[in-house]
Design a protein around this motif. Structure first.
Motif, mmCIF file in Angstrom:
data_model
loop_
_atom_site.group_PDB
_atom_site.id
_atom_site.type_symbol
_atom_site.label_atom_id
_atom_site.label_comp_id
_atom_site.label_asym_id
_atom_site.label_seq_id
_atom_site.Cartn_x
_atom_site.Cartn_y
_atom_site.Cartn_z
ATOM 1 N N VAL A 118 35.186 57.120 23.463
ATOM 2 C CA VAL A 118 35.020 55.732 23.030
ATOM 3 C C VAL A 118 36.177 54.913 23.602
ATOM 4 C CG1 VAL A 118 34.707 54.154 21.097
ATOM 5 C CG2 VAL A 118 33.978 56.537 20.876
ATOM 6 N N TYR A 119 35.845 53.764 24.184
ATOM 7 C CA TYR A 119 36.844 52.815 24.658
ATOM 8 C C TYR A 119 36.685 51.538 23.825
ATOM 9 C CZ TYR A 119 37.774 55.279 29.148
ATOM 10 O OH TYR A 119 38.133 56.174 30.127
ATOM 11 N N PHE A 120 37.690 51.205 23.029
ATOM 12 C CA PHE A 120 37.647 49.991 22.216
ATOM 13 C C PHE A 120 38.289 48.838 22.986
ATOM 14 C CE2 PHE A 120 37.771 53.434 19.036
ATOM 15 C CZ PHE A 120 36.645 53.119 18.288
ATOM 16 N N PHE A 121 37.588 47.711 23.051
ATOM 17 C CA PHE A 121 38.196 46.516 23.647
ATOM 18 C C PHE A 121 38.569 45.532 22.548
ATOM 19 C CE2 PHE A 121 33.526 46.102 24.144
ATOM 20 C CZ PHE A 121 33.263 44.881 23.532
ATOM 21 N N GLY A 122 39.407 44.564 22.900
ATOM 22 C CA GLY A 122 39.909 43.634 21.891
ATOM 23 C C GLY A 122 40.797 44.330 20.878
ATOM 24 N N SER A 123 41.543 45.336 21.336
ATOM 25 C CA SER A 123 42.362 46.144 20.438
ATOM 26 C C SER A 123 43.826 45.766 20.548
ATOM 27 C CB SER A 123 42.191 47.632 20.774
ATOM 28 O OG SER A 123 43.019 48.429 19.938
ATOM 29 N N THR A 124 44.544 45.933 19.450
ATOM 30 C CA THR A 124 45.991 45.741 19.449
ATOM 31 C C THR A 124 46.711 47.069 19.683
ATOM 32 O OG1 THR A 124 46.067 46.011 17.044
ATOM 33 C CG2 THR A 124 45.851 43.764 17.894
ATOM 34 N N GLN A 125 45.954 48.146 19.916
ATOM 35 C CA GLN A 125 46.541 49.477 20.095
ATOM 36 C C GLN A 125 46.071 50.092 21.409
ATOM 37 O OE1 GLN A 125 46.557 51.890 16.345
ATOM 38 N NE2 GLN A 125 45.308 50.229 15.544
ATOM 39 N N THR A 126 46.176 49.332 22.489
ATOM 40 C CA THR A 126 45.693 49.819 23.780
ATOM 41 C C THR A 126 46.534 50.998 24.270
ATOM 42 O OG1 THR A 126 47.055 48.156 24.894
ATOM 43 C CG2 THR A 126 44.758 47.593 24.463
ATOM 44 N N ASN A 127 45.864 51.956 24.915
ATOM 45 C CA ASN A 127 46.560 53.112 25.470
ATOM 46 C C ASN A 127 46.034 53.500 26.851
ATOM 47 O OD1 ASN A 127 44.080 54.341 24.931
ATOM 48 N ND2 ASN A 127 44.806 55.403 23.106
ATOM 49 N N THR A 128 45.050 52.742 27.365
ATOM 50 C CA THR A 128 44.404 53.079 28.628
ATOM 51 C C THR A 128 44.222 51.820 29.458
ATOM 52 O OG1 THR A 128 43.260 54.987 27.696
ATOM 53 C CG2 THR A 128 42.317 54.030 29.686
ATOM 54 N N TYR A 129 44.522 51.921 30.745
ATOM 55 C CA TYR A 129 44.397 50.793 31.662
ATOM 56 C C TYR A 129 43.520 51.189 32.841
ATOM 57 C CZ TYR A 129 48.338 48.996 28.993
ATOM 58 O OH TYR A 129 49.152 48.572 27.963
ATOM 59 N N VAL A 130 42.620 50.291 33.225
ATOM 60 C CA VAL A 130 41.749 50.513 34.370
ATOM 61 C C VAL A 130 42.116 49.512 35.456
ATOM 62 C CG1 VAL A 130 39.369 50.551 35.214
ATOM 63 C CG2 VAL A 130 39.882 51.349 32.892
ATOM 64 N N ASP A 131 42.381 50.021 36.647
ATOM 65 C CA ASP A 131 42.717 49.166 37.790
ATOM 66 C C ASP A 131 41.439 48.495 38.286
ATOM 67 O OD1 ASP A 131 43.430 48.018 40.228
ATOM 68 O OD2 ASP A 131 44.768 49.657 40.774
ATOM 69 N N VAL A 132 41.345 47.182 38.086
ATOM 70 C CA VAL A 132 40.124 46.446 38.444
ATOM 71 C C VAL A 132 40.393 45.442 39.565
ATOM 72 C CG1 VAL A 132 39.077 46.738 36.165
ATOM 73 C CG2 VAL A 132 40.546 44.745 36.603
ATOM 74 N N THR A 133 41.374 45.760 40.390
ATOM 75 C CA THR A 133 41.725 44.861 41.491
ATOM 76 C C THR A 133 40.524 44.601 42.395
ATOM 77 O OG1 THR A 133 43.998 45.701 41.414
ATOM 78 C CG2 THR A 133 43.322 44.500 43.408
ATOM 79 N N GLU A 134 39.686 45.619 42.599
ATOM 80 C CA GLU A 134 38.527 45.477 43.479
ATOM 81 C C GLU A 134 37.415 44.628 42.867
ATOM 82 O OE1 GLU A 134 36.984 49.200 44.799
ATOM 83 O OE2 GLU A 134 38.949 50.063 45.226
ATOM 84 N N SER A 135 37.387 44.518 41.547
ATOM 85 C CA SER A 135 36.223 43.916 40.898
ATOM 86 C C SER A 135 36.534 42.713 40.022
ATOM 87 C CB SER A 135 35.519 44.983 40.039
ATOM 88 O OG SER A 135 36.433 45.542 39.096
ATOM 89 N N ILE A 136 37.790 42.283 39.965
ATOM 90 C CA ILE A 136 38.154 41.200 39.042
ATOM 91 C C ILE A 136 37.430 39.904 39.369
ATOM 92 C CG2 ILE A 136 40.198 40.550 40.371
ATOM 93 C CD1 ILE A 136 39.675 40.445 36.521
ATOM 94 N N ASP A 137 37.184 39.612 40.639
ATOM 95 C CA ASP A 137 36.505 38.364 40.980
ATOM 96 C C ASP A 137 35.061 38.353 40.481
ATOM 97 O OD1 ASP A 137 38.719 37.230 42.115
ATOM 98 O OD2 ASP A 137 38.210 37.811 44.159
ATOM 99 N N LYS A 138 34.433 39.531 40.420
ATOM 100 C CA LYS A 138 33.074 39.599 39.888
ATOM 101 C C LYS A 138 33.046 39.239 38.401
ATOM 102 C CE LYS A 138 30.715 42.763 43.029
ATOM 103 N NZ LYS A 138 29.909 44.014 43.142
#
Length: 280
Positions: free
Chosen positions: A188-208
């Motif tokens: 499970v990946y929770f978004f909108g969290s104050t306890q983040t522990n995981t980062y995804v590199d979205v440099t390729e897709s941020i403009d989308k």
């Protein structure tokens, strides 16, 4: 837990079909929380399905607009955005916006979709995030916000649906007649969290992400829409900076999540080599 080897026991499936299912409260929630990650994964050939819990009919400043008109408009906008990201499947559950509750009906609907798509990962709102606010003494010019009750309800519905109901063969037994067997979600990946522990590199897709959000024209002023791509890059750059400070990760743009593992598949067994000249 019962005896899984007992006569008449139904197997709980653990082999996923889809890589990810994203379950958000309103049209555009999935976009803000996960669009760049989903666009990246879709570009890698991973199958992603989005689920929208409510009909989005409170997302307007025009009280006289009909609910059906707004619902259909927002669904059209969400489909258009999903197409930008490369997401092929979108499910609309059409619960009443602003009045979502965690009950038998909403859990059953989510369990049905989990068993239908069998996602390895489920993304959803963090139900534990209620109040997001800086210390007013430290940041007197900053404002906080209260997490929408539909966001919290969605998170709780999804968490309960994942466990115990999606994997329990005695829960919603009528789904078995539809060929929907119990299934175990892996992560499970929770978004909108104050306890983040995981980062995804979205440099390729941020403009989308910015392009997709611009499809939700009913939700933004024209001038906001024009700056959407820039705003998303600014936000993702700030997340990347956080990833550097907390994890030592080098990213230009990132999305962050609170990630938890629920099932780790066993390592594949090594094939035993057959000695030359021996019979099989």
């Amino acid at each position: 837990m019962g005896d899984r080897t007992a006569q008449g026991a139904v197997e709980m499936l653990t082999e996923p079909d889809y890589e990810a299912m994203v379950i958000g409260a309103h049209p555009d929630d999935n976009d803000f929380g996960t669009a760049a990650t989903c666009a990246l994964w879709a570009s890698q050939g991973k199958k992603v399905v989005w689920v929208v819990m409510t009909d989005g009919t409170e997302g307007s400043e025009i009280p006289s607009q009909s609910d059906e008109e707004l619902m259909l408009l927002r669904e059209q906008e969400q489909r258009a955005a999903a197409e930008v990201y490369g997401i092929k499947a979108v499910e609309f559950l059409r619960n009443r916006d602003g009045h979502l509750v965690n009950n038998e009906d909403t859990r059953r609907a989510v369990v049905k979709l989990i068993r239908k798509y069998r996602p390895r990962v489920i993304f959803t709102h963090d139900p534990t995030s209620h109040i997001m606010a800086p210390d007013p003494d430290e940041k007197p010019d900053a404002t906080g916000y209260l997490n929408h009750p539909d966001h919290r309800a969605t998170g709780n519905i999804v968490v309960d649906s994942i466990f115990p109901f999606a994997g329990n063969p005695r829960s919603f037994r009528e789904l078995l007649a539809e060929g929907l067997q119990p299934y175990r979600v892996h992560e499970v990946y929770f978004f909108g969290s104050t306890q983040t522990n995981t980062y995804v590199d979205v440099t390729e897709s941020i403009d989308k992400k910015g392009q997709g959000l611009m499809c939700h024209k009913s939700q933004f002023n024209p001038e906001d829409n024009e700056r959407m791509a820039e705003r998303m890059r600014e936000r993702a750059a700030a997340v990347a900076k956080d990833a550097k400070e907390k994890k030592g990760l080098e990213m230009r743009y990132a999305e962050s999540f609170r990630r938890m593992k629920l099932h780790i598949p066993p390592a594949p067994k090594e094939e035993t080599a057959v000695p030359a000249g021996s019979e099989e």
